[in-house]
Motif scaffolding. Structure first.
Motif, mmCIF file in Angstrom:
data_model
loop_
_atom_site.group_PDB
_atom_site.id
_atom_site.type_symbol
_atom_site.label_atom_id
_atom_site.label_comp_id
_atom_site.label_asym_id
_atom_site.label_seq_id
_atom_site.Cartn_x
_atom_site.Cartn_y
_atom_site.Cartn_z
ATOM 1 N N MET A 44 6.354 44.114 -79.406
ATOM 2 C CA MET A 44 7.137 42.978 -79.895
ATOM 3 C C MET A 44 8.434 42.836 -79.111
ATOM 4 N N SER A 45 8.786 41.642 -78.773
ATOM 5 C CA SER A 45 10.050 41.413 -78.092
ATOM 6 C C SER A 45 11.211 41.748 -79.009
ATOM 7 N N SER A 46 12.250 42.379 -78.441
ATOM 8 C CA SER A 46 13.404 42.777 -79.251
ATOM 9 C C SER A 46 14.182 41.568 -79.749
ATOM 10 N N ASN A 47 13.938 40.383 -79.146
ATOM 11 C CA ASN A 47 14.670 39.188 -79.546
ATOM 12 C C ASN A 47 14.001 38.440 -80.694
ATOM 13 N N ILE A 48 12.798 38.843 -81.074
ATOM 14 C CA ILE A 48 12.078 38.161 -82.143
ATOM 15 C C ILE A 48 12.737 38.455 -83.481
ATOM 16 N N ARG A 49 12.973 37.405 -84.258
ATOM 17 C CA ARG A 49 13.495 37.548 -85.619
ATOM 18 C C ARG A 49 12.460 36.980 -86.572
ATOM 19 N N ILE A 50 12.038 37.774 -87.541
ATOM 20 C CA ILE A 50 10.929 37.404 -88.409
ATOM 21 C C ILE A 50 11.470 37.056 -89.798
ATOM 22 N N PRO A 51 11.246 35.827 -90.282
ATOM 23 C CA PRO A 51 11.726 35.459 -91.617
ATOM 24 C C PRO A 51 10.811 36.008 -92.710
ATOM 25 N N ILE A 52 11.407 36.429 -93.800
ATOM 26 C CA ILE A 52 10.647 36.799 -95.001
ATOM 27 C C ILE A 52 10.514 35.532 -95.840
ATOM 28 N N GLU A 53 9.288 35.023 -95.967
ATOM 29 C CA GLU A 53 9.082 33.775 -96.706
ATOM 30 C C GLU A 53 9.156 33.983 -98.215
ATOM 31 N N ARG A 54 8.555 35.058 -98.692
ATOM 32 C CA ARG A 54 8.653 35.333 -100.135
ATOM 33 C C ARG A 54 8.202 36.748 -100.439
ATOM 34 N N ILE A 55 8.649 37.230 -101.578
ATOM 35 C CA ILE A 55 8.217 38.519 -102.106
ATOM 36 C C ILE A 55 7.086 38.248 -103.096
ATOM 37 N N ILE A 56 5.968 38.946 -102.928
ATOM 38 C CA ILE A 56 4.808 38.764 -103.805
ATOM 39 C C ILE A 56 4.917 39.662 -105.039
ATOM 40 N N SER A 57 5.203 40.941 -104.810
ATOM 41 C CA SER A 57 5.287 41.888 -105.922
ATOM 42 C C SER A 57 6.053 43.117 -105.488
ATOM 43 N N VAL A 58 6.524 43.868 -106.469
ATOM 44 C CA VAL A 58 7.168 45.153 -106.205
ATOM 45 C C VAL A 58 6.806 46.097 -107.343
ATOM 46 N N ALA A 59 6.617 47.362 -106.998
ATOM 47 C CA ALA A 59 6.333 48.399 -107.998
ATOM 48 C C ALA A 59 7.228 49.590 -107.700
ATOM 49 N N CYS A 60 7.541 50.355 -108.736
ATOM 50 C CA CYS A 60 8.369 51.541 -108.525
ATOM 51 C C CYS A 60 8.048 52.598 -109.586
ATOM 52 N N GLY B 196 9.928 55.881 -88.448
ATOM 53 C CA GLY B 196 10.829 55.248 -87.486
ATOM 54 C C GLY B 196 10.313 53.922 -86.967
ATOM 55 N N GLN B 197 8.985 53.797 -86.859
ATOM 56 C CA GLN B 197 8.409 52.518 -86.430
ATOM 57 C C GLN B 197 8.697 51.425 -87.448
ATOM 58 N N VAL B 198 8.649 51.786 -88.736
ATOM 59 C CA VAL B 198 8.954 50.816 -89.798
ATOM 60 C C VAL B 198 10.419 50.403 -89.726
ATOM 61 N N ILE B 199 11.304 51.371 -89.515
ATOM 62 C CA ILE B 199 12.730 51.056 -89.414
ATOM 63 C C ILE B 199 12.980 50.098 -88.254
ATOM 64 N N ASP B 200 12.338 50.353 -87.127
ATOM 65 C CA ASP B 200 12.479 49.442 -85.986
ATOM 66 C C ASP B 200 11.982 48.047 -86.335
ATOM 67 N N TYR B 201 10.878 47.976 -87.080
ATOM 68 C CA TYR B 201 10.329 46.677 -87.485
ATOM 69 C C TYR B 201 11.275 45.987 -88.474
ATOM 70 N N PHE B 202 11.843 46.742 -89.423
ATOM 71 C CA PHE B 202 12.772 46.167 -90.393
ATOM 72 C C PHE B 202 13.947 45.490 -89.694
ATOM 73 N N ARG B 203 14.381 46.043 -88.586
ATOM 74 C CA ARG B 203 15.533 45.487 -87.878
ATOM 75 C C ARG B 203 15.215 44.130 -87.263
ATOM 76 N N LYS B 204 13.946 43.804 -87.182
ATOM 77 C CA LYS B 204 13.533 42.496 -86.681
ATOM 78 C C LYS B 204 13.419 41.466 -87.810
ATOM 79 N N LEU B 205 13.395 41.942 -89.052
ATOM 80 C CA LEU B 205 13.277 41.032 -90.186
ATOM 81 C C LEU B 205 14.611 40.356 -90.485
ATOM 82 N N LYS B 206 14.562 39.086 -90.798
ATOM 83 C CA LYS B 206 15.753 38.404 -91.289
ATOM 84 C C LYS B 206 16.026 38.881 -92.707
ATOM 85 N N LYS B 207 17.239 39.297 -92.960
ATOM 86 C CA LYS B 207 17.563 39.933 -94.238
ATOM 87 C C LYS B 207 17.457 38.952 -95.396
ATOM 88 N N ILE B 208 17.157 39.498 -96.586
ATOM 89 C CA ILE B 208 17.257 38.703 -97.797
ATOM 90 C C ILE B 208 18.700 38.737 -98.275
#
Length: 318
Positions: free
Chosen positions: A1-17, A122-134
């Motif tokens: 993935m290009s480091s310049n790509i910014r990925i929008p989060i369109e919606r949250i479907i569900s969360v469990a904890c 660490g791969q997930v953390i790198d991917y998170f940095r590409k996500l546009k924050k909520i």
């Protein structure tokens, strides 16, 4: 993935904890598009759910959550699972925490061809940095300095920090009048916000009594937040804790109908909290009987001691 790509989060479907802040055992919450209202009384877990949603996507393995909740959250294993749509693809996240620090992190992404891409730690953390924050809007009522006008009780003067106040007023007017409301439009007159009612009378917005003035304030604050989202290029998932503070019950339907229109206009998913379910959009109930450990300590304030004594009346083993 290009480091310049910014990925929008369109919606949250569900969360469990499990064992996270106010939530003991396993809890699952599902969200719709548009508006979702997290409903519960005081200390029921509303704010914990808002924290859970933002904590799940943090690009930090070691950040610990401070606070005084049940000891499982600090000493035992906690689990967060989330499904969300980002970049038009469904994502499944699994995050394990010990003492609030992430110990294991998995992310699965559904690809267009039906395959799954898998990231870990660490791969997930790198991917998170590409996500546009909520966006999380706490203390929504205050401070008012971040709003486009100041309220002194007698007048409404435009905040000079907002050079584009006229544009914000234009956006607010798109959603006026609110259902059942009397105010048709806002006008900026000599740097003062004026309200034009349905019969053509122009008066100072600060003179508007009852819930309609409060709703206009909330609409304007929401639009201010959305403008910040656009400015910062964030995702259009917006979390708002305690949006209804001080709002008259008779105005609830008008607020949520207007928020529905705002969500459709700007393509936002709202997750807000409320103490009541009637009239709220897509109510999601939270109810936890787990008492925060802060009330079992010995070094309590007088107010906390009163709560502790009240709890002991109903739970002698506490």
């Amino acid at each position: 993935m290009s480091s310049n790509i910014r990925i929008p989060i369109e919606r949250i479907i569900s969360v469990a904890c499990r064992n996270f802040m106010a939530f003991d055992d396993l809890h699952t919450f599902k969200f719709d598009e548009g508006i979702n209202t997290v409903v519960g009384g005081n200390s029921s877990g509303k704010s914990s759910l808002v924290t859970l949603l933002s904590r799940a996507l943090q690009s930090d393995m070691t950040k610990s959550r401070t606070g005084n909740w049940h000891r499982n959250f600090f000493n035992n294993e906690s689990l967060i699972e989330m499904k969300f749509i980002a970049g038009d693809k469904e994502h499944y996240l699994r995050r394990v925490l010990i003492s609030g620090t992430t110990s294991d992190l998995h992310l699965y992404i559904e690809e267009e061809d039906g395959s799954r891409t898998f990231y870990r730690d660490g791969q997930v953390i790198d991917y998170f940095r590409k996500l546009k924050k909520i966006t999380t809007a706490n203390d929504f009522e205050n401070p008012r300095r971040d709003f486009y006008f100041w309220t002194s009780g007698k007048t409404n003067n435009v905040n000079p920090l907002f050079a584009k106040s006229k544009e914000i007023i234009r956006q607010i007017n798109t959603f006026l009048p609110v259902p059942g409301g009397n105010i048709a439009k806002l006008h900026l007159v000599d740097n003062i916000i004026m309200a034009l009612d349905r019969v053509g009378e122009l008066r100072n917005l600060s003179s508007i009594s009852g819930g309609e003035g409060k709703i206009i304030f909330l609409i304007a604050k929401i639009i201010t937040v959305i403008n910040d989202v656009e400015k910062e290029d964030s995702s259009r998932v917006i979390l708002i804790d305690d949006i209804e503070n001080g709002l008259d019950k008779s105005r609830i339907n008008a607020l949520y109908e207007t928020m529905k229109s705002i969500g459709q206009e700007f393509g936002c998913q709202f997750i807000v909290t409320s103490r009541f379910a009637n009239g709220r959009a897509n109510p999601i109930r939270v109810k936890t009987t787990k008492i925060p450990d802060c009330y079992s300590r010995n070094d309590l304030t007088n107010g906390m001691k009163a709560i502790q004594n009240y709890i002991k009346k109903f739970n002698p083993n506490f």
